[in-house]
Enzyme design. Structure first.
Site, PDB file in Angstrom:
ATOM      1  N   LEU A  85       0.849  -1.196   0.000  1.00 30.94           N
ATOM      2  CA  LEU A  85       0.000   0.000   0.000  1.00 30.94           C
ATOM      3  C   LEU A  85       0.879   1.238   0.000  1.00 30.94           C
ATOM      4  O   LEU A  85       1.852   1.317   0.739  1.00 30.94           O
ATOM      5  CB  LEU A  85      -0.895   0.012   1.252  1.00 30.94           C
ATOM      6  CG  LEU A  85      -1.819  -1.185   1.444  1.00 30.94           C
ATOM      7  CD1 LEU A  85      -2.574  -1.051   2.761  1.00 30.94           C
ATOM      8  CD2 LEU A  85      -2.815  -1.303   0.304  1.00 30.94           C
ATOM      9  N   ASP A  86       0.516   2.218  -0.827  1.00 33.24           N
ATOM     10  CA  ASP A  86       1.296   3.454  -0.789  1.00 33.24           C
ATOM     11  C   ASP A  86       0.644   4.432   0.201  1.00 33.24           C
ATOM     12  O   ASP A  86      -0.292   4.085   0.910  1.00 33.24           O
ATOM     13  CB  ASP A  86       1.461   4.045  -2.192  1.00 33.24           C
ATOM     14  CG  ASP A  86       0.162   4.624  -2.742  1.00 33.24           C
ATOM     15  OD1 ASP A  86       0.163   5.049  -3.905  1.00 33.24           O
ATOM     16  OD2 ASP A  86      -0.852   4.645  -2.017  1.00 33.24           O
ATOM     17  N   SER A  87       1.141   5.660   0.222  1.00 34.09           N
ATOM     18  CA  SER A  87       0.699   6.586   1.267  1.00 34.09           C
ATOM     19  C   SER A  87      -0.787   6.904   1.161  1.00 34.09           C
ATOM     20  O   SER A  87      -1.477   7.015   2.191  1.00 34.09           O
ATOM     21  CB  SER A  87       1.520   7.875   1.220  1.00 34.09           C
ATOM     22  OG  SER A  87       1.652   8.315  -0.107  1.00 34.09           O
ATOM     23  N   THR A  90      -2.736   3.943   2.491  1.00 34.31           N
ATOM     24  CA  THR A  90      -2.662   3.871   3.957  1.00 34.31           C
ATOM     25  C   THR A  90      -3.642   4.853   4.582  1.00 34.31           C
ATOM     26  O   THR A  90      -4.337   4.527   5.555  1.00 34.31           O
ATOM     27  CB  THR A  90      -1.231   4.165   4.444  1.00 34.31           C
ATOM     28  OG1 THR A  90      -0.326   3.344   3.727  1.00 34.31           O
ATOM     29  CG2 THR A  90      -1.079   3.894   5.915  1.00 34.31           C
TER      30      THR A  90
ATOM     31  N   ARG B  15      -7.582   7.663  -9.068  1.00 35.56           N
ATOM     32  CA  ARG B  15      -7.613   7.081  -7.725  1.00 35.56           C
ATOM     33  C   ARG B  15      -8.546   7.876  -6.821  1.00 35.56           C
ATOM     34  O   ARG B  15      -9.297   7.326  -6.022  1.00 35.56           O
ATOM     35  CB  ARG B  15      -6.214   7.058  -7.143  1.00 35.56           C
ATOM     36  CG  ARG B  15      -5.329   6.036  -7.846  1.00 35.56           C
ATOM     37  CD  ARG B  15      -3.986   5.923  -7.213  1.00 35.56           C
ATOM     38  NE  ARG B  15      -4.079   5.331  -5.884  1.00 35.56           N
ATOM     39  CZ  ARG B  15      -3.051   5.197  -5.066  1.00 35.56           C
ATOM     40  NH1 ARG B  15      -1.857   5.633  -5.432  1.00 35.56           N
ATOM     41  NH2 ARG B  15      -3.204   4.647  -3.889  1.00 35.56           N
TER      42      ARG B  15
END
Lengths: 130, 142
Positions: A85-87, A90, B15
């Site tokens: 997981l990236d920032s 998270t 995203r």
């Protein structure tokens, strides 16, 4: 003299069964009212153990699309190193945890939560998490 | 001028769009999206614009604000010293543009603590992607 103030009638009334004034005297009044006192009991929620917290966190992580395929979720799993997981992921996961356990995690404390176990410990330490 | 740190970030706007779509924002209110926005955006300089875009149901503008702010602040974070990274919070910073459109980033408390530093910021967009580069440098003491 009106008919209600007639002395004989007054005496007769005062001794009669329709005279309820004696029942209001403090000596005669019942010590508690004969009314229904509503009594309610509430069942308490089951206490939140670390195992329960861990299971709920695993459920959230399993349903999160960005978790790396083939990674195993364990207490020691790091969000970035093990789960990929990236920032932003998270931050999203922590927001989901806030929603799940009805708590708010301040930013500076959120930055310290990097593994599953740290998340479990943090939530367990919050008094108002449910 | 001494370069003290450098940071870069690349983000896909999709995203953020996915997150907003998942919570049907801004068509309906969502505590999740609001908490995310409050985490990323400066409360006085950036968040009001986000609220206005939400009220106007302008999803693309909401996405642009969140993604652009996230990108430049992530790049900035990477350029900070390790000790300053511990103290970092997205919402303490805000992005401004000078009259010619050049972006720069601001946090009054940081510059009070580090009066000799400045940040050089560059941002680029290409379709779904936003990229940002930040250089932290020390000004010469005159």
């Amino acid at each position: 003299m009106n008919r209600f103030n007639h002395p004989i009638l007054r005496t007769a009334f005062s001794k009669s069964k329709w005279n309820l004034s004696k029942y209001t005297s403090p000596l005669f009044r019942p010590s508690y009212a004969r009314t229904m006192i509503p009594l309610r009991t509430y069942s308490s929620t089951p206490s939140l153990t670390k195992e329960i917290i861990y299971d709920r966190i695993v459920e959230i992580l399993e349903s999160y699309d960005n978790v790396k395929q083939g990674s195993t979720i364990s207490p020691a799993a790091s969000f970035s190193k093990d789960l990929g997981l990236d920032s932003l992921d998270t931050v999203e996961v922590l927001l989901e945890l806030e929603n799940e356990f009805s708590i708010l995690i301040p930013d500076n404390e959120a930055d310290e939560i990097k593994t599953v176990q740290q998340a479990v410990d943090y939530i367990a330490a919050q008094e108002d998490s449910i | 001028m001494t370069v003290l740190g450098i940071g870069t970030d690349l983000i896909r706007k999709t995203r953020f769009e996915t997150i907003l779509t998942k919570h049907n924002y801004p068509n309906v209110t969502s505590s999740h999206v609001v908490r995310l926005a409050k985490r990323i955006l400066h409360p006085e300089r950036e968040y009001p614009l986000f609220l206005k875009s939400s009220k106007d149901c302008d999803k693309s503008q909401c996405v642009q604000l969140l993604a652009g702010s996230w990108c430049v602040k992530e790049a900035l974070f990477k350029s900070l010293s390790y000790s300053d990274q511990q103290l970092f919070s997205f919402k303490d910073w805000f992005k401004l543009n000078d009259p010619k459109g050049r972006p720069f980033i601001m946090n009054q408390d940081y510059f009070t603590k580090h009066p000799n530093e400045e940040f050089l910021v560059s941002i680029t967009h290409d379709g779904d992607y936003i990229a940002s580069t930040v250089i932290r440098q020390q000004l010469n003491n005159a």
